[in-house]
Motif scaffolding. Structure first.
Motif, PDB file in Angstrom:
ATOM      1  N   ALA A 103      41.041  43.683  29.796  1.00 55.07           N
ATOM      2  CA  ALA A 103      41.909  42.951  30.955  1.00 55.07           C
ATOM      3  C   ALA A 103      40.891  42.213  31.618  1.00 55.07           C
ATOM      4  O   ALA A 103      39.661  42.121  31.598  1.00 55.07           O
ATOM      5  N   GLU A 104      41.631  41.444  32.639  1.00 57.04           N
ATOM      6  CA  GLU A 104      41.168  40.484  33.340  1.00 57.04           C
ATOM      7  C   GLU A 104      40.168  41.240  34.276  1.00 57.04           C
ATOM      8  O   GLU A 104      40.476  42.549  34.841  1.00 57.04           O
ATOM      9  N   PRO A 105      39.204  40.697  34.854  1.00 63.87           N
ATOM     10  CA  PRO A 105      38.325  41.431  35.954  1.00 63.87           C
ATOM     11  C   PRO A 105      39.022  41.771  37.195  1.00 63.87           C
ATOM     12  O   PRO A 105      39.918  41.064  37.698  1.00 63.87           O
ATOM     13  N   GLY A 106      38.900  43.037  37.928  1.00 65.51           N
ATOM     14  CA  GLY A 106      39.786  43.617  38.586  1.00 65.51           C
ATOM     15  C   GLY A 106      40.994  44.192  38.719  1.00 65.51           C
ATOM     16  O   GLY A 106      41.566  44.775  39.354  1.00 65.51           O
ATOM     17  N   SER A 107      41.328  44.372  37.280  1.00 65.79           N
ATOM     18  CA  SER A 107      42.883  44.695  36.860  1.00 65.79           C
ATOM     19  C   SER A 107      42.727  46.445  37.028  1.00 65.79           C
ATOM     20  O   SER A 107      43.911  46.747  37.182  1.00 65.79           O
ATOM     21  N   PHE A 108      42.034  47.195  37.012  1.00 70.74           N
ATOM     22  CA  PHE A 108      41.626  48.455  36.989  1.00 70.74           C
ATOM     23  C   PHE A 108      41.652  49.187  38.546  1.00 70.74           C
ATOM     24  O   PHE A 108      41.984  50.065  38.647  1.00 70.74           O
ATOM     25  N   ALA A 109      40.910  48.435  39.472  1.00 69.71           N
ATOM     26  CA  ALA A 109      40.676  48.942  40.693  1.00 69.71           C
ATOM     27  C   ALA A 109      41.838  49.204  41.466  1.00 69.71           C
ATOM     28  O   ALA A 109      42.746  48.247  41.540  1.00 69.71           O
ATOM     29  N   GLY A 110      41.925  50.303  41.957  1.00 71.06           N
ATOM     30  CA  GLY A 110      43.117  50.844  42.699  1.00 71.06           C
ATOM     31  C   GLY A 110      44.538  51.192  42.018  1.00 71.06           C
ATOM     32  O   GLY A 110      45.544  51.416  42.409  1.00 71.06           O
ATOM     33  N   ALA A 111      44.500  51.024  40.549  1.00 70.77           N
ATOM     34  CA  ALA A 111      45.494  51.173  39.955  1.00 70.77           C
ATOM     35  C   ALA A 111      45.898  52.626  39.522  1.00 70.77           C
ATOM     36  O   ALA A 111      44.879  53.451  39.489  1.00 70.77           O
ATOM     37  N   PRO A 112      47.067  53.041  39.450  1.00 69.64           N
ATOM     38  CA  PRO A 112      47.428  54.339  39.048  1.00 69.64           C
ATOM     39  C   PRO A 112      46.965  54.699  37.576  1.00 69.64           C
ATOM     40  O   PRO A 112      46.790  53.896  36.623  1.00 69.64           O
ATOM     41  N   ALA A 113      46.979  56.245  37.442  1.00 66.23           N
ATOM     42  CA  ALA A 113      46.679  56.522  35.968  1.00 66.23           C
ATOM     43  C   ALA A 113      47.609  55.750  35.085  1.00 66.23           C
ATOM     44  O   ALA A 113      46.941  55.639  33.870  1.00 66.23           O
ATOM     45  N   TRP A 114      48.738  55.720  35.210  1.00 68.44           N
ATOM     46  CA  TRP A 114      49.697  55.015  34.257  1.00 68.44           C
ATOM     47  C   TRP A 114      50.107  53.918  35.036  1.00 68.44           C
ATOM     48  O   TRP A 114      50.750  53.581  35.720  1.00 68.44           O
ATOM     49  N   GLY A 115      49.258  52.713  34.391  1.00 68.78           N
ATOM     50  CA  GLY A 115      49.377  51.453  34.850  1.00 68.78           C
ATOM     51  C   GLY A 115      50.325  50.528  34.474  1.00 68.78           C
ATOM     52  O   GLY A 115      50.928  50.923  33.273  1.00 68.78           O
ATOM     53  N   THR A 116      50.314  49.325  34.749  1.00 66.18           N
ATOM     54  CA  THR A 116      51.268  48.255  34.286  1.00 66.18           C
ATOM     55  C   THR A 116      50.403  47.485  33.263  1.00 66.18           C
ATOM     56  O   THR A 116      49.490  47.605  33.011  1.00 66.18           O
ATOM     57  N   SER A 117      51.229  46.490  32.471  1.00 64.40           N
ATOM     58  CA  SER A 117      50.462  45.452  31.506  1.00 64.40           C
ATOM     59  C   SER A 117      49.896  44.403  32.411  1.00 64.40           C
ATOM     60  O   SER A 117      49.308  43.406  31.683  1.00 64.40           O
ATOM     61  N   VAL A 118      50.183  44.265  33.932  1.00 66.88           N
ATOM     62  CA  VAL A 118      49.539  43.007  34.479  1.00 66.88           C
ATOM     63  C   VAL A 118      47.989  42.940  34.398  1.00 66.88           C
ATOM     64  O   VAL A 118      47.139  43.999  34.609  1.00 66.88           O
ATOM     65  N   GLY A 119      47.644  41.522  33.964  1.00 73.01           N
ATOM     66  CA  GLY A 119      46.149  41.337  33.855  1.00 73.01           C
ATOM     67  C   GLY A 119      45.685  41.914  32.548  1.00 73.01           C
ATOM     68  O   GLY A 119      44.532  41.621  31.957  1.00 73.01           O
ATOM     69  N   THR A 120      46.453  42.456  31.542  1.00 72.50           N
ATOM     70  CA  THR A 120      45.985  42.952  30.298  1.00 72.50           C
ATOM     71  C   THR A 120      45.892  41.664  29.486  1.00 72.50           C
ATOM     72  O   THR A 120      46.956  40.840  29.170  1.00 72.50           O
ATOM     73  N   LEU A 121      44.742  41.568  28.584  1.00 72.41           N
ATOM     74  CA  LEU A 121      44.586  40.353  27.699  1.00 72.41           C
ATOM     75  C   LEU A 121      44.722  40.980  26.163  1.00 72.41           C
ATOM     76  O   LEU A 121      45.028  39.908  25.592  1.00 72.41           O
TER      77      LEU A 121
END
Length: 203
Positions: A98-116
Protein backbone atom coordinates in the motif's frame (compact mmCIF):
# COMPACT_ATOMS: atom_id res chain seq x y z
CA UNK A 1 -0.88 -11.10 -22.27
CA UNK A 2 -4.33 -12.64 -22.05
CA UNK A 3 -7.66 -11.59 -20.65
CA UNK A 4 -8.80 -13.19 -17.39
CA UNK A 5 -11.91 -15.26 -17.95
CA UNK A 6 -14.28 -17.42 -15.93
CA UNK A 7 -14.38 -21.10 -16.88
CA UNK A 8 -17.45 -21.80 -18.97
CA UNK A 9 -18.45 -18.15 -19.15
CA UNK A 10 -19.36 -16.42 -22.39
CA UNK A 11 -18.75 -12.70 -22.23
CA UNK A 12 -18.54 -12.58 -18.44
CA UNK A 13 -19.11 -14.35 -15.14
CA UNK A 14 -22.09 -14.75 -12.88
CA UNK A 15 -22.23 -11.65 -10.63
CA UNK A 16 -20.64 -11.92 -7.22
CA UNK A 17 -23.12 -11.96 -4.34
CA UNK A 18 -23.00 -9.10 -1.84
CA UNK A 19 -22.50 -10.05 1.78
CA UNK A 20 -25.58 -9.30 3.89
CA UNK A 21 -25.37 -7.51 7.22
CA UNK A 22 -26.44 -10.70 9.00
CA UNK A 23 -23.76 -12.78 7.26
CA UNK A 24 -21.12 -10.20 8.14
CA UNK A 25 -22.18 -10.12 11.78
CA UNK A 26 -22.14 -13.91 12.05
CA UNK A 27 -18.67 -13.93 10.52
CA UNK A 28 -17.38 -11.34 12.99
CA UNK A 29 -18.80 -13.30 15.93
CA UNK A 30 -17.16 -16.49 14.68
CA UNK A 31 -13.86 -14.73 14.03
CA UNK A 32 -13.83 -13.25 17.53
CA UNK A 33 -13.99 -16.74 19.08
CA UNK A 34 -11.39 -18.30 16.79
CA UNK A 35 -8.03 -19.38 18.19
CA UNK A 36 -5.44 -16.67 17.38
CA UNK A 37 -3.24 -19.15 15.51
CA UNK A 38 -5.96 -19.60 12.90
CA UNK A 39 -7.40 -17.18 10.33
CA UNK A 40 -10.99 -16.91 9.18
CA UNK A 41 -12.08 -15.49 5.83
CA UNK A 42 -15.52 -15.01 4.28
CA UNK A 43 -15.17 -16.25 0.70
CA UNK A 44 -18.16 -16.75 -1.61
CA UNK A 45 -20.60 -17.04 1.32
CA UNK A 46 -18.33 -19.58 3.04
CA UNK A 47 -16.34 -19.17 6.24
CA UNK A 48 -12.92 -20.57 5.41
CA UNK A 49 -10.48 -21.43 8.21
CA UNK A 50 -6.75 -21.43 7.53
CA UNK A 51 -4.26 -23.08 9.93
CA UNK A 52 -0.75 -21.71 10.49
CA UNK A 53 0.93 -21.77 7.06
CA UNK A 54 3.75 -24.22 6.29
CA UNK A 55 7.35 -23.09 6.01
CA UNK A 56 7.61 -23.24 2.21
CA UNK A 57 4.59 -20.95 1.91
CA UNK A 58 6.14 -18.48 4.34
CA UNK A 59 9.49 -18.60 2.55
CA UNK A 60 7.79 -17.43 -0.65
CA UNK A 61 5.95 -14.67 1.24
CA UNK A 62 9.17 -13.54 2.95
CA UNK A 63 11.18 -13.45 -0.27
CA UNK A 64 8.54 -11.48 -2.16
CA UNK A 65 8.15 -9.01 0.71
CA UNK A 66 11.91 -8.46 0.78
CA UNK A 67 12.16 -7.85 -2.95
CA UNK A 68 9.21 -5.47 -2.98
CA UNK A 69 10.66 -3.48 -0.08
CA UNK A 70 14.15 -3.31 -1.61
CA UNK A 71 13.49 -2.74 -5.29
CA UNK A 72 10.23 -0.80 -5.64
CA UNK A 73 10.72 2.51 -7.40
CA UNK A 74 8.54 4.31 -4.83
CA UNK A 75 8.15 4.15 -1.08
CA UNK A 76 5.62 1.52 -0.04
CA UNK A 77 4.24 -0.15 3.06
CA UNK A 78 3.91 -3.93 3.30
CA UNK A 79 1.68 -5.92 5.64
CA UNK A 80 1.31 -9.67 6.01
CA UNK A 81 -2.16 -11.06 6.61
CA UNK A 82 -3.96 -7.73 6.87
CA UNK A 83 -7.75 -8.03 6.85
CA UNK A 84 -9.63 -6.62 3.86
CA UNK A 85 -13.39 -6.06 3.97
CA UNK A 86 -15.22 -5.72 0.66
CA UNK A 87 -18.84 -5.88 -0.42
CA UNK A 88 -18.27 -9.50 -1.44
CA UNK A 89 -16.44 -10.92 1.56
CA UNK A 90 -13.68 -10.62 4.13
CA UNK A 91 -10.22 -11.63 2.97
CA UNK A 92 -6.73 -11.91 4.42
CA UNK A 93 -4.20 -11.66 1.58
CA UNK A 94 -0.74 -13.07 2.21
CA UNK A 95 0.76 -9.67 1.36
CA UNK A 96 -0.84 -6.23 1.13
CA UNK A 97 1.25 -3.53 -0.56
CA UNK A 98 0.00 0.00 0.00
CA UNK A 99 0.83 3.67 -0.18
CA UNK A 100 2.71 5.07 2.85
CA UNK A 101 0.39 5.86 5.75
CA UNK A 102 -2.39 3.54 4.59
CA UNK A 103 -2.26 1.30 7.68
CA UNK A 104 -1.98 3.93 10.42
CA UNK A 105 -5.20 4.17 12.45
CA UNK A 106 -7.03 1.68 10.22
CA UNK A 107 -9.28 -1.01 11.76
CA UNK A 108 -8.39 -4.71 11.72
CA UNK A 109 -10.68 -5.22 8.73
CA UNK A 110 -9.63 -2.37 6.46
CA UNK A 111 -10.77 -1.12 3.07
CA UNK A 112 -8.98 -1.12 -0.26
CA UNK A 113 -8.12 2.60 -0.01
CA UNK A 114 -4.42 3.11 -0.69
CA UNK A 115 -3.80 -0.49 -1.73
CA UNK A 116 -1.40 -0.87 -4.66
CA UNK A 117 -1.22 -4.66 -4.94
CA UNK A 118 -2.37 -7.82 -3.19
CA UNK A 119 -0.39 -11.06 -3.22
CA UNK A 120 -1.58 -14.62 -2.64
CA UNK A 121 0.65 -17.69 -2.41
CA UNK A 122 -1.42 -20.81 -3.00
CA UNK A 123 -1.66 -23.47 -0.34
CA UNK A 124 -4.51 -25.85 0.51
CA UNK A 125 -7.28 -24.02 -1.42
CA UNK A 126 -5.78 -22.67 -4.67
CA UNK A 127 -9.20 -22.52 -6.33
CA UNK A 128 -10.19 -19.67 -3.99
CA UNK A 129 -7.07 -17.68 -4.91
CA UNK A 130 -7.63 -18.26 -8.63
CA UNK A 131 -11.37 -17.55 -8.68
CA UNK A 132 -13.43 -15.88 -5.91
CA UNK A 133 -10.55 -13.87 -4.47
CA UNK A 134 -9.35 -12.70 -7.89
CA UNK A 135 -12.81 -11.47 -8.82
CA UNK A 136 -13.48 -9.83 -5.44
CA UNK A 137 -10.14 -8.00 -5.59
CA UNK A 138 -10.95 -6.73 -9.08
CA UNK A 139 -14.44 -5.65 -7.98
CA UNK A 140 -12.83 -3.72 -5.11
CA UNK A 141 -10.62 -1.87 -7.62
CA UNK A 142 -7.30 -3.36 -6.46
CA UNK A 143 -4.90 -2.23 -9.23
CA UNK A 144 -2.68 -5.34 -9.26
CA UNK A 145 -3.09 -8.90 -8.00
CA UNK A 146 -0.02 -11.15 -7.93
CA UNK A 147 -0.78 -14.87 -7.66
CA UNK A 148 2.04 -17.28 -6.84
CA UNK A 149 0.51 -20.59 -7.93
CA UNK A 150 2.69 -23.30 -6.38
CA UNK A 151 0.49 -26.09 -7.73
CA UNK A 152 0.83 -24.94 -11.35
CA UNK A 153 4.35 -23.58 -10.70
CA UNK A 154 3.66 -20.21 -12.27
CA UNK A 155 3.39 -16.57 -11.22
CA UNK A 156 0.42 -14.59 -12.56
CA UNK A 157 0.09 -10.82 -12.51
CA UNK A 158 -3.51 -9.63 -12.96
CA UNK A 159 -4.03 -5.98 -13.90
CA UNK A 160 -6.58 -3.50 -15.25
CA UNK A 161 -9.42 -4.21 -12.83
CA UNK A 162 -12.92 -3.86 -14.26
CA UNK A 163 -15.09 -3.06 -11.25
CA UNK A 164 -18.34 -3.49 -13.14
CA UNK A 165 -17.36 -6.81 -14.73
CA UNK A 166 -15.84 -7.94 -11.40
CA UNK A 167 -12.66 -9.24 -13.00
CA UNK A 168 -9.28 -8.19 -14.36
CA UNK A 169 -8.98 -7.37 -18.05
CA UNK A 170 -5.42 -8.66 -18.40
CA UNK A 171 -2.96 -11.13 -16.95
CA UNK A 172 0.66 -12.09 -17.53
CA UNK A 173 1.75 -15.65 -16.69
CA UNK A 174 5.33 -16.86 -16.35
CA UNK A 175 6.71 -20.18 -15.08
CA UNK A 176 8.71 -20.24 -11.89
CA UNK A 177 12.23 -18.95 -12.50
CA UNK A 178 11.25 -16.64 -15.38
CA UNK A 179 11.39 -12.85 -15.32
CA UNK A 180 8.22 -10.91 -14.57
CA UNK A 181 8.03 -7.17 -15.11
CA UNK A 182 6.18 -5.41 -12.31
CA UNK A 183 4.70 -2.17 -13.69
CA UNK A 184 4.58 1.25 -12.05
CA UNK A 185 4.62 2.19 -9.28
CA UNK A 186 6.98 -0.75 -8.58
CA UNK A 187 8.86 -0.62 -11.89
CA UNK A 188 11.28 -3.49 -11.44
CA UNK A 189 11.78 -7.01 -12.75
CA UNK A 190 11.08 -9.98 -10.52
CA UNK A 191 13.91 -12.31 -11.53
CA UNK A 192 14.64 -15.96 -10.76
CA UNK A 193 11.75 -16.31 -8.33
CA UNK A 194 11.36 -20.04 -7.76
CA UNK A 195 9.24 -20.98 -4.74
CA UNK A 196 9.06 -24.61 -3.69
CA UNK A 197 6.15 -26.43 -5.31
CA UNK A 198 3.19 -27.43 -3.19
CA UNK A 199 3.83 -30.69 -1.33
CA UNK A 200 1.11 -33.33 -0.74
CA UNK A 201 1.30 -32.93 3.02
CA UNK A 202 0.48 -29.22 2.70
CA UNK A 203 -2.94 -30.03 1.18
Amino acid sequence: MTAARCPGAHGGCDPLTNVTQQERQLFYEFDAELHPNYRAQLIAQRIVISPPPPGNHEQAVAELSYRLACYSAVEIEISGYRGLETSFGNFIPDITVAEPGSFAGAPAWGTSVGTLMLVEVTSSAPQDDRGPKRRAYAAAGIPLYLLVDRDRQEVVLFSQPDVEAQDYRADVRVPFGSDLELPAPFSFTLTDFTPRALRPREL
